[in-house]
Design an enzyme around this catalytic site. Structure first.
Site, PDB file in Angstrom:
ATOM      1  N   GLY A 243       0.759  -1.241   0.000  1.00  0.00           N
ATOM      2  CA  GLY A 243       0.000   0.000   0.000  1.00  0.00           C
ATOM      3  C   GLY A 243       0.787   1.286   0.000  1.00  0.00           C
ATOM      4  O   GLY A 243       0.200   2.363  -0.178  1.00  0.00           O
ATOM      5  N   GLU A 285       3.692  -6.856   1.519  1.00  0.00           N
ATOM      6  CA  GLU A 285       3.242  -7.151   0.149  1.00  0.00           C
ATOM      7  C   GLU A 285       3.252  -5.904  -0.738  1.00  0.00           C
ATOM      8  O   GLU A 285       2.210  -5.497  -1.255  1.00  0.00           O
ATOM      9  CB  GLU A 285       1.814  -7.710   0.189  1.00  0.00           C
ATOM     10  CG  GLU A 285       1.642  -8.941   1.035  1.00  0.00           C
ATOM     11  CD  GLU A 285       0.183  -9.388   1.138  1.00  0.00           C
ATOM     12  OE1 GLU A 285      -0.739  -8.582   0.871  1.00  0.00           O
ATOM     13  OE2 GLU A 285      -0.032 -10.547   1.504  1.00  0.00           O
ATOM     14  N   PRO A 286       4.401  -5.297  -0.948  1.00  0.00           N
ATOM     15  CA  PRO A 286       4.415  -4.118  -1.813  1.00  0.00           C
ATOM     16  C   PRO A 286       4.242  -4.500  -3.278  1.00  0.00           C
ATOM     17  O   PRO A 286       4.772  -5.505  -3.735  1.00  0.00           O
ATOM     18  CB  PRO A 286       5.821  -3.538  -1.590  1.00  0.00           C
ATOM     19  CG  PRO A 286       6.659  -4.741  -1.265  1.00  0.00           C
ATOM     20  CD  PRO A 286       5.754  -5.673  -0.490  1.00  0.00           C
ATOM     21  N   GLY A 287       3.475  -3.707  -3.981  1.00  0.00           N
ATOM     22  CA  GLY A 287       3.339  -3.895  -5.428  1.00  0.00           C
ATOM     23  C   GLY A 287       3.844  -2.640  -6.114  1.00  0.00           C
ATOM     24  O   GLY A 287       4.935  -2.587  -6.669  1.00  0.00           O
ATOM     25  N   TYR A 327      -9.489   5.933 -11.931  1.00  0.00           N
ATOM     26  CA  TYR A 327      -9.321   6.532 -10.595  1.00  0.00           C
ATOM     27  C   TYR A 327      -8.979   8.020 -10.666  1.00  0.00           C
ATOM     28  O   TYR A 327      -8.493   8.584  -9.671  1.00  0.00           O
ATOM     29  CB  TYR A 327      -8.182   5.849  -9.834  1.00  0.00           C
ATOM     30  CG  TYR A 327      -8.118   4.350  -9.893  1.00  0.00           C
ATOM     31  CD1 TYR A 327      -9.046   3.549  -9.220  1.00  0.00           C
ATOM     32  CD2 TYR A 327      -7.106   3.710 -10.601  1.00  0.00           C
ATOM     33  CE1 TYR A 327      -8.957   2.167  -9.269  1.00  0.00           C
ATOM     34  CE2 TYR A 327      -7.012   2.327 -10.651  1.00  0.00           C
ATOM     35  CZ  TYR A 327      -7.950   1.567  -9.984  1.00  0.00           C
ATOM     36  OH  TYR A 327      -7.842   0.197 -10.028  1.00  0.00           O
ATOM     37  N   CYS A 354     -13.013   4.984 -28.278  1.00  0.00           N
ATOM     38  CA  CYS A 354     -14.254   5.688 -28.588  1.00  0.00           C
ATOM     39  C   CYS A 354     -15.020   6.043 -27.319  1.00  0.00           C
ATOM     40  O   CYS A 354     -16.136   5.583 -27.100  1.00  0.00           O
ATOM     41  CB  CYS A 354     -15.083   4.790 -29.498  1.00  0.00           C
ATOM     42  SG  CYS A 354     -16.619   5.512 -30.012  1.00  0.00           S
ATOM     43  N   GLU A 355     -14.388   6.792 -26.433  1.00  0.00           N
ATOM     44  CA  GLU A 355     -15.063   7.252 -25.217  1.00  0.00           C
ATOM     45  C   GLU A 355     -14.487   8.590 -24.795  1.00  0.00           C
ATOM     46  O   GLU A 355     -13.262   8.793 -24.841  1.00  0.00           O
ATOM     47  CB  GLU A 355     -14.867   6.247 -24.069  1.00  0.00           C
ATOM     48  CG  GLU A 355     -15.540   4.920 -24.331  1.00  0.00           C
ATOM     49  CD  GLU A 355     -16.008   4.218 -23.071  1.00  0.00           C
ATOM     50  OE1 GLU A 355     -16.242   4.897 -22.055  1.00  0.00           O
ATOM     51  OE2 GLU A 355     -16.151   2.989 -23.151  1.00  0.00           O
ATOM     52  N   TYR A 383       0.021  -1.566 -12.242  1.00  0.00           N
ATOM     53  CA  TYR A 383      -1.388  -1.490 -12.646  1.00  0.00           C
ATOM     54  C   TYR A 383      -1.527  -0.777 -13.989  1.00  0.00           C
ATOM     55  O   TYR A 383      -2.512  -0.073 -14.232  1.00  0.00           O
ATOM     56  CB  TYR A 383      -2.234  -0.820 -11.554  1.00  0.00           C
ATOM     57  CG  TYR A 383      -1.983  -1.415 -10.188  1.00  0.00           C
ATOM     58  CD1 TYR A 383      -2.434  -2.701  -9.901  1.00  0.00           C
ATOM     59  CD2 TYR A 383      -1.248  -0.750  -9.208  1.00  0.00           C
ATOM     60  CE1 TYR A 383      -2.169  -3.284  -8.668  1.00  0.00           C
ATOM     61  CE2 TYR A 383      -0.978  -1.326  -7.974  1.00  0.00           C
ATOM     62  CZ  TYR A 383      -1.438  -2.585  -7.706  1.00  0.00           C
ATOM     63  OH  TYR A 383      -1.179  -3.168  -6.507  1.00  0.00           O
TER      64      TYR A 383
END
Ligand code: LLP
Length: 430
Positions: A243, A285-287, A327, A354-355, A383
């Site tokens: 986190g 648990e670092p990502g 986000y 197309c958005e 991510y």
């Protein structure tokens, strides 16, 4: 602009790990993810080192979801990392990278019976997320004639200063068992034959730029540990999750370094275990912290449009980097082939999807841009590709890995054939 360490400017071009991004884009094509192996190694050293300065028995479990390329797993495996895994796919990648099963923790609030059977078969510890799952796992392990080490995921009901979609330890979150009910589930586990409660697990959220919530989390876990010892649980590990955030906006974000994180968390942990008279392993648990700033996304300007405002239309969109859309995340952008030109105009860097929401970067001061220019989106290693899609039937991009002077593909670009590879013609359409 403050550039993260693997990036520099030379001859007017942005470089990553000493490689000219303009040359990389020519050689491998765009859009293109480019990752510096050296930076991942440096990040791992800094993160693990900061914690181990306080306590030797620290085990880093890389949060596999952050970047799922096998080459990235191998880098981290070679440094002694295990992994926080959330699916059979992540288990397969971690094992293929050479991570030992006992250094994996199978997490998640919604596991299939096949997931549980896989964990039992491979000897992977499970973070159990509900009483229902506990009973299922006991049956599955019993059927295999085995006993499996487990932790329970504790929901500590802690608010964290981050985007609500990535806060995981709120009382209302889908993850974990409320701290107030945790003793009952451990009691039940102690009474079962094929599960052995050996740890506690928690994860309060992601992209957290303050250290106090982590210290509070550890306080909660130490309290729980005390109660568990009283009922006879033999704790061999306490897993505080990941986190720790990174400064996506380097000019304004104040991001605690691992040293500061360790300085907040470790005294609470060490005092706690000393009072309890135990010496469990500390799992983390670092990502994001390990991989985010190792990677850029290179994307070519297809066209420039000066309308109500100025748009740089590029060849990567939320199909390749969904964080800004999902986000409202901020990612720094650099005109990679004019990296020392003055910023003269405000552009939105918009993708080919197309958005309306397909905006990688909104209203950023950049040099005058033209078709053919190269844009680098920074801090894309966590991510990023991992959350990519084939939306609008766009094949995914290649990924390149750099190590010292070497540059090589770690994933080829998909082709249109890849889009249809898994499609099956229903017999009546033959
Ligand atoms: N452990 C568990 C149980 C997790 O669920 C996560 C992330 C981590 C560790 C790693 O957290 P990190 O150190 O990377 O913050 N897609 C979002 C982030 C989702 C995080 C999900 N869980 C984003 O792009 O910001």
């Amino acid at each position: 602009m403050i550039l993260p360490s693997p990036l520099s400017v030379g001859n007017g071009h942005l470089h990553i790990g000493g490689h000219d991004t303009v040359e990389l884009a020519e050689r491998f094509g765009t859009p293109l993810y480019v990752t510096s192996e050296d930076r991942i190694r440096e990040n791992f050293h800094r993160f693990a080192g900061a914690l181990r300065n306080h306590y030797q028995k620290v085990q880093v479990l890389y949060a596999a979801k952050a970047n799922g390329n096998l080459a990235v797993f191998k880098i981290l495996a070679s440094m002694g990392a295990g992994a926080d895994v959330f699916s059979a796919g992540e288990v397969a990648l971690a094992l293929a990278a050479g991570m030992r099963p006992e250094l994996l923790l199978f997490n998640g609030s919604s596991k299939t019976s096949a997931d549980l059977a896989l964990a039992v078969e491979k000897g992977i510890r499970v973070s159990v997320d509900s009483l229902d799952e506990l009973r299922q796992l006991d049956r599955v392990a019993g059927a295999a004639g085995k006993t499996i080490d487990i932790a329970f995921r504790v929901n500590p009901a802690i608010n964290v200063p981050t985007h609500p979609k990535i806060a995981t330890g709120l009382a209302t979150s889908k993850f974990g068992i409320p701290a107030g009910e945790i003793l009952d589930v451990y009691r039940e586990a102690l009474a079962l034959e094929h599960v052995n409660p050996a740890g506690i697990h928690c994860h309060i959220g992601s992209q957290i730029l303050a250290v106090e919530p982590f210290a509070r989390e550890v306080e909660v876990l130490i309290d729980v540990a005390g109660d568990l010892i009283d009922i006879g649980v033999n704790l061999s590990f306490i897993d505080i999750g990941g986190g720790l955030g990174i400064p996506y906006q380097r000019e304004t974000d104040r991001a605690p370094a691992p040293k500061e994180y360790a300085g907040a968390v470790m005294p609470v942990f060490l005092r706690g275990i000393k009072e309890l008279g135990i010496e469990p392993e500390l799992w983390v648990e670092p990502g994001r912290w390990l991989v985010a700033d190792s990677t850029i996304l290179l994307t070519r300007v297809n066209s420039v449009k000066i309308a109500h405002k100025a748009f740089a239309n590029v060849d990567a969109g939320f199909n390749l980097l969904v964080r800004p859309t999902m986000y409202d995340s901020y990612h720094e952008v650099v005109a990679a082939n004019r990296a020392d030109a003055p910023a003269v105009r405000e552009y939105s860097v918009t993708g080919p999807i197309c958005e309306t929401g397909d905006i990688l970067a909104k209203d950023r001061m950049l040099p005058e841009l033209a078709a053919g220019d190269l844009i680098a989106v920074l801090d894309a290693g966590a991510y990023g590709f991992a959350m990519s899609s084939q939306y609008n039937s766009r094949p995914r991009s290649a990924e390149v890995l750099l190590a010292g002077k070497e540059a090589a593909l770690m994933r080829r670009a998909e082709t249109v054939d890849d889009l249809t590879a898994a499609m099956v013609t229903p017999p009546w359409q033959e």
